[in-house]
Design a protein around this motif. Structure first.
Motif, PDB file in Angstrom:
ATOM      1  N   ILE A   1       0.850  -1.186   0.000  1.00  0.00           N
ATOM      2  CA  ILE A   1       0.000   0.000   0.000  1.00  0.00           C
ATOM      3  C   ILE A   1       0.888   1.239   0.000  1.00  0.00           C
ATOM      4  CG2 ILE A   1      -1.840   1.246   1.188  1.00  0.00           C
ATOM      5  CD1 ILE A   1      -2.566  -1.390   2.584  1.00  0.00           C
ATOM      6  N   LYS A   2       0.784   2.029  -1.055  1.00  0.00           N
ATOM      7  CA  LYS A   2       1.533   3.285  -1.118  1.00  0.00           C
ATOM      8  C   LYS A   2       0.792   4.322  -0.285  1.00  0.00           C
ATOM      9  CE  LYS A   2       1.931   5.395  -5.100  1.00  0.00           C
ATOM     10  NZ  LYS A   2       2.391   5.690  -6.469  1.00  0.00           N
ATOM     11  N   ARG A   3       1.453   4.859   0.698  1.00  0.00           N
ATOM     12  CA  ARG A   3       0.779   5.724   1.662  1.00  0.00           C
ATOM     13  C   ARG A   3       0.586   7.145   1.149  1.00  0.00           C
ATOM     14  NH1 ARG A   3      -0.108   3.598   6.470  1.00  0.00           N
ATOM     15  NH2 ARG A   3       0.929   1.679   7.096  1.00  0.00           N
ATOM     16  N   VAL A   4       1.374   7.565   0.192  1.00  0.00           N
ATOM     17  CA  VAL A   4       1.243   8.919  -0.347  1.00  0.00           C
ATOM     18  C   VAL A   4       0.962   8.812  -1.843  1.00  0.00           C
ATOM     19  CG1 VAL A   4       2.693  10.016   1.385  1.00  0.00           C
ATOM     20  CG2 VAL A   4       3.745   9.051  -0.648  1.00  0.00           C
ATOM     21  N   PRO A   5       0.130   9.706  -2.387  1.00  0.00           N
ATOM     22  CA  PRO A   5      -0.212   9.603  -3.812  1.00  0.00           C
ATOM     23  C   PRO A   5       0.999   9.736  -4.719  1.00  0.00           C
ATOM     24  CG  PRO A   5      -1.712  11.091  -2.662  1.00  0.00           C
ATOM     25  CD  PRO A   5      -0.600  10.798  -1.716  1.00  0.00           C
ATOM     26  N   ASP A   6       1.917  10.624  -4.369  1.00  0.00           N
ATOM     27  CA  ASP A   6       3.082  10.874  -5.213  1.00  0.00           C
ATOM     28  C   ASP A   6       4.345  10.830  -4.370  1.00  0.00           C
ATOM     29  OD1 ASP A   6       1.631  11.523  -7.703  1.00  0.00           O
ATOM     30  OD2 ASP A   6       0.907  13.237  -6.522  1.00  0.00           O
ATOM     31  N   VAL A   7       5.402  10.337  -4.961  1.00  0.00           N
ATOM     32  CA  VAL A   7       6.713  10.337  -4.305  1.00  0.00           C
ATOM     33  C   VAL A   7       7.649  11.202  -5.133  1.00  0.00           C
ATOM     34  CG1 VAL A   7       6.442   8.080  -3.206  1.00  0.00           C
ATOM     35  CG2 VAL A   7       7.361   8.212  -5.521  1.00  0.00           C
ATOM     36  N   ASP A   8       8.563  11.888  -4.442  1.00  0.00           N
ATOM     37  CA  ASP A   8       9.494  12.779  -5.127  1.00  0.00           C
ATOM     38  C   ASP A   8      10.524  12.006  -5.936  1.00  0.00           C
ATOM     39  OD1 ASP A   8       8.203  14.995  -4.063  1.00  0.00           O
ATOM     40  OD2 ASP A   8       9.443  14.977  -2.251  1.00  0.00           O
ATOM     41  N   GLU A   9      10.865  10.824  -5.462  1.00  0.00           N
ATOM     42  CA  GLU A   9      11.845   9.984  -6.142  1.00  0.00           C
ATOM     43  C   GLU A   9      11.531   8.526  -5.837  1.00  0.00           C
ATOM     44  OE1 GLU A   9      15.330  10.182  -2.712  1.00  0.00           O
ATOM     45  OE2 GLU A   9      15.453  11.503  -4.473  1.00  0.00           O
ATOM     46  N   PRO A  10      12.007   7.607  -6.653  1.00  0.00           N
ATOM     47  CA  PRO A  10      11.719   6.192  -6.410  1.00  0.00           C
ATOM     48  C   PRO A  10      12.170   5.753  -5.018  1.00  0.00           C
ATOM     49  CG  PRO A  10      12.665   6.489  -8.581  1.00  0.00           C
ATOM     50  CD  PRO A  10      12.794   7.811  -7.884  1.00  0.00           C
ATOM     51  N   TYR A  11      11.387   4.870  -4.419  1.00  0.00           N
ATOM     52  CA  TYR A  11      11.715   4.350  -3.085  1.00  0.00           C
ATOM     53  C   TYR A  11      11.909   2.846  -3.182  1.00  0.00           C
ATOM     54  CZ  TYR A  11      11.010   2.668   1.681  1.00  0.00           C
ATOM     55  OH  TYR A  11      11.162   2.020   2.891  1.00  0.00           O
ATOM     56  N   THR A  12      12.972   2.335  -2.606  1.00  0.00           N
ATOM     57  CA  THR A  12      13.213   0.898  -2.564  1.00  0.00           C
ATOM     58  C   THR A  12      13.596   0.473  -1.151  1.00  0.00           C
ATOM     59  OG1 THR A  12      15.569   1.097  -3.119  1.00  0.00           O
ATOM     60  CG2 THR A  12      14.015   0.867  -4.959  1.00  0.00           C
ATOM     61  N   ALA A  13      13.286  -0.767  -0.838  1.00  0.00           N
ATOM     62  CA  ALA A  13      13.657  -1.328   0.457  1.00  0.00           C
ATOM     63  C   ALA A  13      13.705  -2.847   0.330  1.00  0.00           C
ATOM     64  CB  ALA A  13      12.664  -0.915   1.542  1.00  0.00           C
ATOM     65  N   PRO A  14      14.632  -3.506   1.033  1.00  0.00           N
ATOM     66  CA  PRO A  14      14.713  -4.966   0.948  1.00  0.00           C
ATOM     67  C   PRO A  14      13.741  -5.653   1.903  1.00  0.00           C
ATOM     68  CG  PRO A  14      16.487  -4.135   2.320  1.00  0.00           C
ATOM     69  CD  PRO A  14      15.730  -2.933   1.832  1.00  0.00           C
ATOM     70  N   VAL A  15      13.188  -6.758   1.452  1.00  0.00           N
ATOM     71  CA  VAL A  15      12.353  -7.623   2.282  1.00  0.00           C
ATOM     72  C   VAL A  15      12.860  -9.049   2.092  1.00  0.00           C
ATOM     73  CG1 VAL A  15      10.047  -8.573   2.632  1.00  0.00           C
ATOM     74  CG2 VAL A  15      10.332  -6.142   2.135  1.00  0.00           C
ATOM     75  N   THR A  16      13.006  -9.780   3.192  1.00  0.00           N
ATOM     76  CA  THR A  16      13.500 -11.159   3.126  1.00  0.00           C
ATOM     77  C   THR A  16      12.403 -12.124   3.539  1.00  0.00           C
ATOM     78  OG1 THR A  16      15.781 -10.486   3.579  1.00  0.00           O
ATOM     79  CG2 THR A  16      15.220 -12.799   3.969  1.00  0.00           C
ATOM     80  N   LEU A  17      12.113 -13.072   2.670  1.00  0.00           N
ATOM     81  CA  LEU A  17      11.141 -14.133   2.947  1.00  0.00           C
ATOM     82  C   LEU A  17      11.880 -15.420   3.299  1.00  0.00           C
ATOM     83  CD1 LEU A  17       8.028 -13.544   2.547  1.00  0.00           C
ATOM     84  CD2 LEU A  17       9.523 -12.018   1.242  1.00  0.00           C
ATOM     85  N   THR A  18      11.434 -16.086   4.364  1.00  0.00           N
ATOM     86  CA  THR A  18      12.086 -17.311   4.828  1.00  0.00           C
ATOM     87  C   THR A  18      11.028 -18.360   5.160  1.00  0.00           C
ATOM     88  OG1 THR A  18      13.876 -16.003   5.806  1.00  0.00           O
ATOM     89  CG2 THR A  18      13.673 -18.286   6.533  1.00  0.00           C
ATOM     90  N   VAL A  19      11.315 -19.616   4.833  1.00  0.00           N
ATOM     91  CA  VAL A  19      10.433 -20.708   5.217  1.00  0.00           C
ATOM     92  C   VAL A  19      11.101 -21.531   6.310  1.00  0.00           C
ATOM     93  CG1 VAL A  19       9.260 -20.850   3.007  1.00  0.00           C
ATOM     94  CG2 VAL A  19      11.323 -22.180   3.366  1.00  0.00           C
ATOM     95  N   GLU A  20      10.287 -22.023   7.220  1.00  0.00           N
ATOM     96  CA  GLU A  20      10.775 -22.860   8.312  1.00  0.00           C
ATOM     97  C   GLU A  20       9.875 -24.084   8.447  1.00  0.00           C
ATOM     98  OE1 GLU A  20      10.930 -20.555  11.866  1.00  0.00           O
ATOM     99  OE2 GLU A  20      12.474 -19.182  11.114  1.00  0.00           O
ATOM    100  N   SER A  21      10.497 -25.248   8.606  1.00  0.00           N
ATOM    101  CA  SER A  21       9.752 -26.486   8.820  1.00  0.00           C
ATOM    102  C   SER A  21      10.658 -27.488   9.509  1.00  0.00           C
ATOM    103  CB  SER A  21       9.262 -27.064   7.493  1.00  0.00           C
ATOM    104  OG  SER A  21       8.691 -28.354   7.687  1.00  0.00           O
ATOM    105  N   PRO A  22      10.145 -28.226  10.479  1.00  0.00           N
ATOM    106  CA  PRO A  22      10.968 -29.242  11.130  1.00  0.00           C
ATOM    107  C   PRO A  22      11.337 -30.381  10.191  1.00  0.00           C
ATOM    108  CG  PRO A  22       8.677 -29.448  11.826  1.00  0.00           C
ATOM    109  CD  PRO A  22       8.786 -28.174  11.053  1.00  0.00           C
ATOM    110  N   ASP A  23      10.667 -30.483   9.065  1.00  0.00           N
ATOM    111  CA  ASP A  23      10.894 -31.580   8.128  1.00  0.00           C
ATOM    112  C   ASP A  23      11.708 -31.171   6.904  1.00  0.00           C
ATOM    113  OD1 ASP A  23       9.159 -33.401   9.634  1.00  0.00           O
ATOM    114  OD2 ASP A  23       7.537 -32.118   8.915  1.00  0.00           O
ATOM    115  N   ASP A  24      12.168 -29.912   6.866  1.00  0.00           N
ATOM    116  CA  ASP A  24      12.918 -29.448   5.698  1.00  0.00           C
ATOM    117  C   ASP A  24      14.295 -30.104   5.665  1.00  0.00           C
ATOM    118  OD1 ASP A  24      13.295 -27.760   3.392  1.00  0.00           O
ATOM    119  OD2 ASP A  24      14.692 -26.617   4.631  1.00  0.00           O
ATOM    120  N   THR A  25      14.698 -30.567   4.492  1.00  0.00           N
ATOM    121  CA  THR A  25      15.953 -31.316   4.362  1.00  0.00           C
ATOM    122  C   THR A  25      17.103 -30.473   3.829  1.00  0.00           C
ATOM    123  OG1 THR A  25      15.331 -32.025   2.110  1.00  0.00           O
ATOM    124  CG2 THR A  25      14.718 -33.461   3.952  1.00  0.00           C
ATOM    125  N   THR A  26      16.797 -29.286   3.286  1.00  0.00           N
ATOM    126  CA  THR A  26      17.843 -28.463   2.682  1.00  0.00           C
ATOM    127  C   THR A  26      17.685 -27.031   3.164  1.00  0.00           C
ATOM    128  OG1 THR A  26      17.714 -29.857   0.711  1.00  0.00           O
ATOM    129  CG2 THR A  26      18.947 -27.801   0.512  1.00  0.00           C
TER     130      THR A  26
END
Length: 410
Positions: free
Chosen positions: A130-155
């Motif tokens: 959700i973009k909180r402001v209608p317009d931005v003065d310049e492009p905005y970037t940010a990193p997001v890390t997705l991780t999976v966890e399971s007791p049965d994962d082999t790798t």
């Protein structure tokens, strides 16, 4: 290819039925053993066009087998995202909760047991930006890390992926497609029914592949070209073909043209492709390798005049809801212009599951369940009003779609 038009809420119901609610009819049993190689294969759709306020991205979690894990958690590290400045990053599914005092820094999504992907299957977690402001003065970037966890994962070394979310200064068409895994019989004529009759998908059966297409950009998509490839062991139904599609000789791929289709920002369509499973397929098995990809032919500015002139003449098999919004174009974010899918085949005379199987070449992975994976489509206008739309569908995400304009005949 048939494009069916529905409003957001109705299309959500269609997606639910077509992609995951069939488990009410019967869920294939999981194969014995829970050890599995889980991986975050991709995070797509994370770039937002300049004039778009809300967009749905997807994190794909694939089970490479051999078993189905007993538990699965997906986490999103959003500590670098300025939630109260430029953008909010919100996993939008049941079982997701955020942590953090001043802002959400970690999202944890506990995947329900019936939605955990079996071998060859992919869970697609919807994420709303959700973009909180209608317009931005310049492009905005940010990193997001997705991780999976399971007791049965082999790798463990393929359990996470980092992606840059981007609020861009670029305007344009932004097409996305979601293709749910095919796990039950679905008659071509029953695609839009509220409660279509369904049965287990066995060798020799006919069913329908669905493709949910949406324009999440800020310009009108003018014309659409779509390519679809089917897994080995699956072919298009020779008795139900569309003149706008050119089929390969082996009936495993097709190029489809929708030159009259125009999709306004936030608008979408549902494509339906009747297919057949080969009688010689050894089941239970997950036939992987299906893919749908698309591109816009051109684009138009989303002005009031262009929206008012947008083509509205539809053939009888297309439906436009009352009150709905109405050279190759570039695409603001091409990462979500294609989606893979599998066809999950149960052993004859069963609801699914059972012993390991494969085709004559022993290639595909064995079926271990017809998960009702997380598939959520969120319509921008609906979200702005404060309502989230959830489509619980199997493994393969479903993007939300509404109306468009094309002229195929089945």
């Amino acid at each position: 290819m048939t494009m069916h038009h529905r409003p957001l809420a109705r299309l959500g119901a269609v997606a639910l039925l077509a992609s995951g609610a069939f488990t009410a009819v019967g869920t294939p049993a999981h194969a014995a053993g829970s050890a599995a190689d889980l991986t975050v294969t991709a995070v797509v759709g994370t770039k937002v066009a300049e004039g778009t306020r809300i967009k749905t991205a997807y994190a794909k979690v694939t089970n490479n087998g051999p078993g189905t894990p007993s538990a699965l958690v997906v986490k999103a590290d959003t500590s670098k995202v300025d939630h109260y400045g430029e953008v909010a990053f919100l996993p939008a599914a049941e079982g997701c909760s955020g942590e953090g005092a001043a802002k959400p820094v970690l999202w944890t999504c506990v995947v329900p047991e019936e939605q955990i992907p079996g071998p060859g299957e992919t869970l697609e977690l919807p994420i709303v930006m959700i973009k909180r402001v209608p317009d931005v003065d310049e492009p905005y970037t940010a990193p997001v890390t997705l991780t999976v966890e399971s007791p049965d994962d082999t790798t463990a070394d393929n359990n996470s992926a980092t992606v840059q979310i981007e609020i861009s200064k670029e305007s344009g068409v932004d097409l996305g497609v979601v293709v749910p895994d095919v796990t039950r019989q679905l008659a071509f004529d029953d695609v839009l029914k509220e409660n279509p009759p369904t049965e287990a998908l066995n060798p020799g059966d006919a069913t329908t592949v669905l493709a949910f297409i949406e324009n999440q950009g800020d310009r009108i998509a003018d014309g659409l070209d779509l390519k679809i490839a089917l897994p080995k062991g699956v072919t298009f139904d020779d008795g139900i073909q569309v003149k706008e599609c050119e089929y390969a000789a082996d009936l495993r791929s097709a190029d489809c043209r929708a030159g009259l289709l125009q999709l306004a920002p936030g608008e979408g369509v549902l494509g339906a492709f009747p297919v057949e499973v080969a009688a010689g397929v050894k089941a239970p098995v997950s036939l992987t390798g299906g893919e749908v990809s698309l591109r816009a032919r051109g684009e138009l500015a989303a002005t009031e005049a262009n929206l008012a002139r947008k083509r509205s003449s539809l053939p009888s098999f297309l439906h436009r809801p009352a009150g709905s919004r109405a050279a190759q174009a570039g695409d603001v974010d091409p990462t979500d212009n294609r989606d893979d899918f599998a066809v999950v085949v149960a052993a004859a005379g069963t609801g699914g599951g059972g012993q390991d199987g494969g085709d004559e070449d022993g290639g595909p992975l064995p079926v271990t369940g017809a998960q009702t994976g997380l598939v959520v489509g969120i319509g921008g206008a609906v979200l702005v009003a404060g309502a989230a739309m959830f489509l619980s569908a199997r493994r393969r995400r479903v993007v939300l779609v509404t109306p468009g304009d094309e002229k195929p005949t089945a």
